[in-house]
Enzyme design. Structure first.
Site, mmCIF file in Angstrom:
data_model
loop_
_atom_site.group_PDB
_atom_site.id
_atom_site.type_symbol
_atom_site.label_atom_id
_atom_site.label_comp_id
_atom_site.label_asym_id
_atom_site.label_seq_id
_atom_site.Cartn_x
_atom_site.Cartn_y
_atom_site.Cartn_z
ATOM 1 N N GLU A 102 0.850 -1.186 0.000
ATOM 2 C CA GLU A 102 0.000 0.000 0.000
ATOM 3 C C GLU A 102 0.887 1.238 0.000
ATOM 4 O O GLU A 102 1.864 1.304 0.751
ATOM 5 C CB GLU A 102 -0.905 -0.006 1.236
ATOM 6 C CG GLU A 102 -1.731 1.249 1.412
ATOM 7 C CD GLU A 102 -2.618 1.180 2.658
ATOM 8 O OE1 GLU A 102 -3.129 0.074 2.959
ATOM 9 O OE2 GLU A 102 -2.770 2.195 3.338
ATOM 10 N N GLU A 123 -2.414 11.203 3.840
ATOM 11 C CA GLU A 123 -3.500 10.978 4.779
ATOM 12 C C GLU A 123 -3.482 12.105 5.799
ATOM 13 O O GLU A 123 -2.424 12.609 6.172
ATOM 14 C CB GLU A 123 -3.338 9.663 5.532
ATOM 15 C CG GLU A 123 -3.528 8.421 4.720
ATOM 16 C CD GLU A 123 -3.433 7.192 5.611
ATOM 17 O OE1 GLU A 123 -4.483 6.662 6.009
ATOM 18 O OE2 GLU A 123 -2.298 6.767 5.910
#
Length: 272
Positions: free
Chosen positions: A149, A154
């Site tokens: 990933e 974020e």
């Protein structure tokens, strides 16, 4: 986006152990793929809506229902993509795959996987407590975390203006506390657009903002899939989650709803 829920996992998931300060150079050529969001509607030849976990509930104990092609949650507005999270009444009569959620939002995924190259996503982030915007990548097929990933950006609303870049793999992931990444404070992340950038090659993954890298992980173990599964194409993902183990650590401020993740453009230059 931290993709898979682990029981008793730590709620502070950002990593700071791969910090770097270096320039990032946008390629001078025309992008291989670009969406300037200047059409009247979302280009569904380029993007699909991911709704597959609505009935079961989304990972990380997130609270949102992801709608499909619903203007309240995803639309083109003033030359930008707006992903909006809302608190609203919902039911199975409205949404057959509804799983009991009280918040709606959207998650867009590129139809085609992308690979090595340079990525730039120009975005303005939501700062409401409980929001969890993400710009990230996953491959097609496989189990997490072995599949790998790439989290380009974020941010959690309770820690507004602090953005995180993180990599997860079989050997290095938040379940083990070994995730690789870094964080950076951007005082205007929620009031102005910034360029979130990824440079991805076989040798290294570098992530930064506005032409300045703040995270770099090098491939120090070629052939070791546990350390470096990043050798196949990945899909680019844009989403705005609500709550969850990290995003909801300090609850959700319903008074702040609706909140919006606004994307001015997505550009990708394929590596030679």
């Amino acid at each position: 986006m931290i993709w898979f829920a682990i029981a008793l996992q730590a709620v502070t998931l950002g990593a700071t152990n791969y910090t770097v300060d270096a320039p990032m150079q946008v390629p001078a050529s025309q992008p291989t793929l670009a969406d300037e969001f200047d059409a009247s509607a979302i280009d569904q030849n380029l993007w699909r809506f991911d709704t597959h976990r609505n009935a079961q509930g989304w990972y990380n104990n997130e609270l949102q229902y992801y709608s499909a092609a619903r203007a309240e949650n995803a639309r083109i507005e003033n030359g930008a993509l707006v992903i909006e999270a809302r608190r609203e009444p919902m039911s199975k009569a409205m949404f057959p795959d509804w799983g009991g959620q009280h918040y709606s939002s959207a998650k867009l995924v590129t139809n085609a996987p992308l690979g090595h190259g340079f990525y730039q996503i120009r975005a303005k982030l939501p700062c409401g407590r409980g929001g969890w915007p993400a710009i990230w990548m996953l491959p097609e097929g496989g189990s997490w975390p072995e599949m790998g990933e790439i989290d380009i950006m974020e941010m959690v609303g309770w820690d507004a203006n602090v953005v995180h870049a993180t990599l997860h793999s079989g050997s290095y992931n938040h379940a083990k506390g070994t995730q690789r990444g870094a964080q950076r404070r951007i005082d205007t992340a929620c009031t102005a657009f910034h360029n979130y950038q990824l440079e991805w090659s076989a040798e290294a993954i570098t992530i930064g903002v506005d032409g300045r890298a703040y995270m770099r992980v090098t491939n120090q173990a070629p052939g070791d899939k546990g350390a470096w599964p990043f050798d196949r194409p990945y899909h680019l993902i844009l989403n705005l989650a609500v709550g969850g183990d990290w995003g909801g650590k300090e609850g959700v401020d319903d008074a702040a709803m609706p909140v919006q993740l606004t994307i001015d453009h997505v550009r990708y230059w394929k590596a030679d």
